[in-house]
Every structure is written in structure tokens, then in C-alpha cells.
Write a protein that holds these residues in place. Structure first.
Motif, PDB file in Angstrom:
ATOM      1  N   LEU A 121       7.547 -10.431  -4.336  1.00 57.99           N
ATOM      2  CA  LEU A 121       6.252 -11.064  -4.381  1.00 57.99           C
ATOM      3  C   LEU A 121       5.486 -10.511  -3.282  1.00 57.99           C
ATOM      4  O   LEU A 121       4.343 -10.001  -3.398  1.00 57.99           O
ATOM      5  N   ALA A 122       6.008 -10.160  -1.955  1.00 52.22           N
ATOM      6  CA  ALA A 122       5.271  -9.752  -0.870  1.00 52.22           C
ATOM      7  C   ALA A 122       4.537  -8.410  -0.974  1.00 52.22           C
ATOM      8  O   ALA A 122       3.511  -8.034  -0.717  1.00 52.22           O
ATOM      9  N   ILE A 123       5.375  -7.466  -1.871  1.00 53.23           N
ATOM     10  CA  ILE A 123       5.209  -6.309  -2.088  1.00 53.23           C
ATOM     11  C   ILE A 123       4.290  -5.844  -3.316  1.00 53.23           C
ATOM     12  O   ILE A 123       3.163  -5.286  -3.406  1.00 53.23           O
ATOM     13  N   VAL A 124       4.823  -6.527  -4.430  1.00 52.51           N
ATOM     14  CA  VAL A 124       4.379  -6.128  -5.806  1.00 52.51           C
ATOM     15  C   VAL A 124       3.106  -6.554  -5.720  1.00 52.51           C
ATOM     16  O   VAL A 124       2.102  -5.916  -5.874  1.00 52.51           O
ATOM     17  N   PRO A 125       2.948  -7.862  -6.167  1.00 47.84           N
ATOM     18  CA  PRO A 125       1.527  -8.467  -6.289  1.00 47.84           C
ATOM     19  C   PRO A 125       0.509  -8.404  -4.971  1.00 47.84           C
ATOM     20  O   PRO A 125      -0.589  -8.194  -5.153  1.00 47.84           O
ATOM     21  N   LEU A 126       1.110  -8.574  -3.683  1.00 51.46           N
ATOM     22  CA  LEU A 126       0.478  -8.744  -2.706  1.00 51.46           C
ATOM     23  C   LEU A 126      -0.008  -7.655  -1.842  1.00 51.46           C
ATOM     24  O   LEU A 126      -0.934  -7.782  -0.894  1.00 51.46           O
ATOM     25  N   VAL A 127       0.850  -6.580  -2.142  1.00 47.02           N
ATOM     26  CA  VAL A 127       0.369  -5.294  -1.528  1.00 47.02           C
ATOM     27  C   VAL A 127      -0.176  -4.323  -2.785  1.00 47.02           C
ATOM     28  O   VAL A 127      -1.389  -3.813  -2.537  1.00 47.02           O
ATOM     29  N   LEU A 128       0.554  -4.120  -3.912  1.00 48.37           N
ATOM     30  CA  LEU A 128       0.162  -2.942  -4.674  1.00 48.37           C
ATOM     31  C   LEU A 128      -0.941  -3.480  -5.636  1.00 48.37           C
ATOM     32  O   LEU A 128      -1.908  -2.779  -5.829  1.00 48.37           O
ATOM     33  N   GLU A 129      -0.764  -4.692  -6.168  1.00 43.60           N
ATOM     34  CA  GLU A 129      -1.737  -5.416  -7.169  1.00 43.60           C
ATOM     35  C   GLU A 129      -3.030  -5.589  -6.467  1.00 43.60           C
ATOM     36  O   GLU A 129      -4.249  -5.324  -6.932  1.00 43.60           O
ATOM     37  N   ALA A 130      -2.923  -6.203  -5.186  1.00 44.42           N
ATOM     38  CA  ALA A 130      -4.297  -6.386  -4.236  1.00 44.42           C
ATOM     39  C   ALA A 130      -4.827  -5.057  -3.872  1.00 44.42           C
ATOM     40  O   ALA A 130      -5.970  -5.191  -3.746  1.00 44.42           O
ATOM     41  N   ARG A 131      -4.297  -3.956  -3.793  1.00 42.62           N
ATOM     42  CA  ARG A 131      -4.667  -2.563  -3.476  1.00 42.62           C
ATOM     43  C   ARG A 131      -5.626  -2.414  -4.818  1.00 42.62           C
ATOM     44  O   ARG A 131      -6.525  -1.756  -4.495  1.00 42.62           O
ATOM     45  N   GLY A 132      -5.130  -2.588  -6.048  1.00 34.61           N
ATOM     46  CA  GLY A 132      -5.747  -2.287  -7.264  1.00 34.61           C
ATOM     47  C   GLY A 132      -7.051  -2.916  -7.019  1.00 34.61           C
ATOM     48  O   GLY A 132      -8.162  -2.516  -7.562  1.00 34.61           O
ATOM     49  N   LEU A 133      -7.178  -4.149  -6.678  1.00 35.51           N
ATOM     50  CA  LEU A 133      -8.608  -5.101  -6.492  1.00 35.51           C
ATOM     51  C   LEU A 133      -9.329  -4.125  -5.604  1.00 35.51           C
ATOM     52  O   LEU A 133     -10.569  -4.191  -5.848  1.00 35.51           O
ATOM     53  N   ASP A 134      -8.801  -3.615  -4.466  1.00 34.94           N
ATOM     54  CA  ASP A 134      -9.736  -2.833  -3.654  1.00 34.94           C
ATOM     55  C   ASP A 134     -10.348  -1.548  -4.179  1.00 34.94           C
ATOM     56  O   ASP A 134     -11.428  -1.392  -3.900  1.00 34.94           O
ATOM     57  N   VAL A 135      -9.764  -0.866  -4.977  1.00 35.84           N
ATOM     58  CA  VAL A 135     -10.193   0.580  -5.375  1.00 35.84           C
ATOM     59  C   VAL A 135     -10.914   0.372  -6.753  1.00 35.84           C
ATOM     60  O   VAL A 135     -11.519   1.318  -7.218  1.00 35.84           O
TER      61      VAL A 135
END
Ligand SMILES: [Fe+2]
Ligand SMILES: [Fe+2]
Length: 274
Positions: free
Chosen positions: A168-182
Motif C-alpha cells: 500500500l505504501a508503494i503502489v497507491p501512495l507512491v506510484l498512483e499518487a505520482r500519476g495525480l502529479d503528472v
């Protein structure tokens, strides 16, 4: 199609389906059957180490994936939509892998029904995102599989295969959150290139991805509470341990806040200058 006997059996069938149309069909059927109460239990089917993939696209190192300069020339937009479709295909599998790998029988004893409701909904969203992008590629005379794609996307799943909190720390909270940034920047560029149809698809995806990050945040916080850990401290530790990339600002604070993320936590790495 017969309904899966258990949710993890349905999840494993999706992971074992190589061809996108079959993966989408099974995702929709299993998520709907779970939502409607036609599947009674989570079961104990084990996911494969890697999901099945179609013969095309060729999977290559990131630097060999075609560049995506977004402009009037459709080639760049096709490259962008193709790369996003590939991410969505992986996202379908990541949601089902999460369900199968961390079902009660697989060790996360006591995850409530709402946990599985959330990740089934996410899987169904990702399948719809893939279908939207696939349809738009077809409008532009292309198809998923036409271009090589990034082989590193399953890496995060492998490094977090033993630990739900880390996943959870990596997939939604790093990778999917990065999707929101870009994503907002991509939407702007598509609009400037006059591609309103693609921009609108990315807007749908963007809105729904906020809910995926929110689900990640909610379950991460809930598991931390259960383990007596402070979520911010736990997240920093798990990202440091499992994520080899850099958390790149600028962050989309508005979307991240809407998903329940705290800038005090995700800004930590930037403050260190990493
Ligand atoms: Fe998605
Ligand atoms: Fe997502």
C-alpha cells in the motif's frame, strides 16, 4: 461464464489471462459478482509471481520505450496513450494481485469485506481506463501492442509481495499518487494539441485515480493503527526500504489532499533534498 467459486479464484483467473479482452471481461465479471454478493468468500487461491501478458507489446527497458512529445503529430499522442494503456493493464493486475496475495488465507487475517470491495472497484476502474485508452488508440489508427512498453512496472509488486503495508505504501501512495502529479500537465498538452477526446479520457482517469489513492491511504492508516504504528513514520520507512526511485516534486497538493494524503509526510523526502 460460471461465477468464480471465491474472490481469489476469480482474481487468479484474471492474472492468468494473457490477452487484454479476456482480462477485461474476467475483471468486470468477477468485480460485479463480488459487488452483487454472488461470490460468498475470499478463498485461498494463490496468485502467480507474474501475471500473464500478451505476445505484444514487446517489453523493453524504460529507455527503449518511444518518447511521447505531445503535439499535432499523432505519433507522440499515440505513444503517450499506449504507455498509459500499459500502466492501466498493470494496474488491473496489481489490484487483483493485492486481493489474492493478501486475502485472509494469505496472511492478512481479518481484512474486512470493505477492503475487498475497494480493490474490486479499483480493478474494475482500471479495466475501464484500459478500454477507454484502447478505444482512443483505435480512433488514431493504433492499438495496444503496436509499440514496445516498459518492463519495470511489476517491480513494485515483486518487492512488496510479502508485506501488505509495504504494498500500500508503494503502489497507491507512491506510484498512483505520482500519476495525480503528472496527469493535469498531460491533459493541458493534449488540449493545446487540439486532442479534446484524449484530454477528456485522461480527466475521467484522473478523477477516479484520486479515489484509488484515497483507498490506499485509508487502508494504510487503518493497518498502521492496528499495528500501533504512526502512519507518517511507517510510510517513510517503507518507502525508504522498498522504493528505489526519487519522489519528484512538484506534487499535486490539491489532488493528494483530496485523497487524504498529508504534505507533511510526502514532502519529507524533498526536504531532505533527495
Ligand atoms: Fe487507472
Ligand atoms: Fe488506479
Amino acid at each position: 461464464m460460471a461465477t468464480a467459486a471465491s474472490l481469489t479464484e476469480g482474481a487468479v483467473a484474471v492474472l492468468a489471462a494473457a490477452e487484454p479482452p479476456e482480462k477485461l471481461r474476467l475483471t468486470e465479471a468477477t468485480a460485479t459478482a463480488w459487488r452483487d454478493g454472488l461470490i460468498a468468500e475470499t478463498g485461498r487461491s494463490k496468485p502467480p509471481d507474474r501475471p500473464a501478458r500478451p505476445a505484444r507489446p514487446a517489453l523493453v527497458p524504460p529507455r527503449e520505450v518511444p518518447r511521447r512529445r505531445i503535439g499535432p503529430d499523432p505519433a507522440g499522442r499515440i505513444a503517450l496513450l499506449h504507455a498509459l494503456a500499459h500502466i492501466e493493464l498493470n494496474a488491473i493486475d496489481l489490484a487483483w494481485d493485492l486481493i489474492a496475495r493478501f486475502s485472509p488465507a494469505a496472511g492478512a487475517a481479518g481484512m474486512p469485506r470493505e477492503f475487498f470491495d475497494d480493490w474490486c472497484r479499483v480493478a474494475a476502474d482500471e479495466a475501464r481506463h484500459f478500454a477507454l485508452l484502447g478505444a482512443r488508440l483505435a480512433d488514431l489508427g493504433a492499438a495496444y501492442g503496436d509499440l514496445p512498453a516498459h518492463d519495470g512496472l511489476w517491480e513494485a509488486a515483486k518487492t512488496t509481495a510479502d508485506d501488505l503495508l509495504a504494498r500500500l505504501a508503494i503502489v497507491p501512495l507512491v506510484l498512483e499518487a505520482r500519476g495525480l502529479d503528472v496527469t493535469p500537465g498531460m491533459i493541458d498538452k493534449l488540449r493545446r494539441a487540439g486532442d479534446e477526446a484524449s484530454a477528456e479520457i485522461l480527466e475521467v482517469i484522473y478523477r477516479e485515480e484520486i479515489t484509488h489513492v484515497a483507498a490506499g491511504e485509508r487502508w494504510f492508516a487503518r493497518l498502521c493503527r492496528r499495528q500501533g504504528r504512526a502512519p507518517g513514520v511507517a510510510w517513510e520507512a517503507l518507502v525508504g526500504q522498498h522504493f528505489k526511485g526519487v519522489l519528484k516534486p512538484p506534487f499535486n497538493d490539491e489532488a493528494r489532499r483530496a485523497a487524504g494524503m498529508s504534505p507533511d509526510v510526502y514532502g519529507y523526502f524533498t526536504d531532505l533534498g533527495s
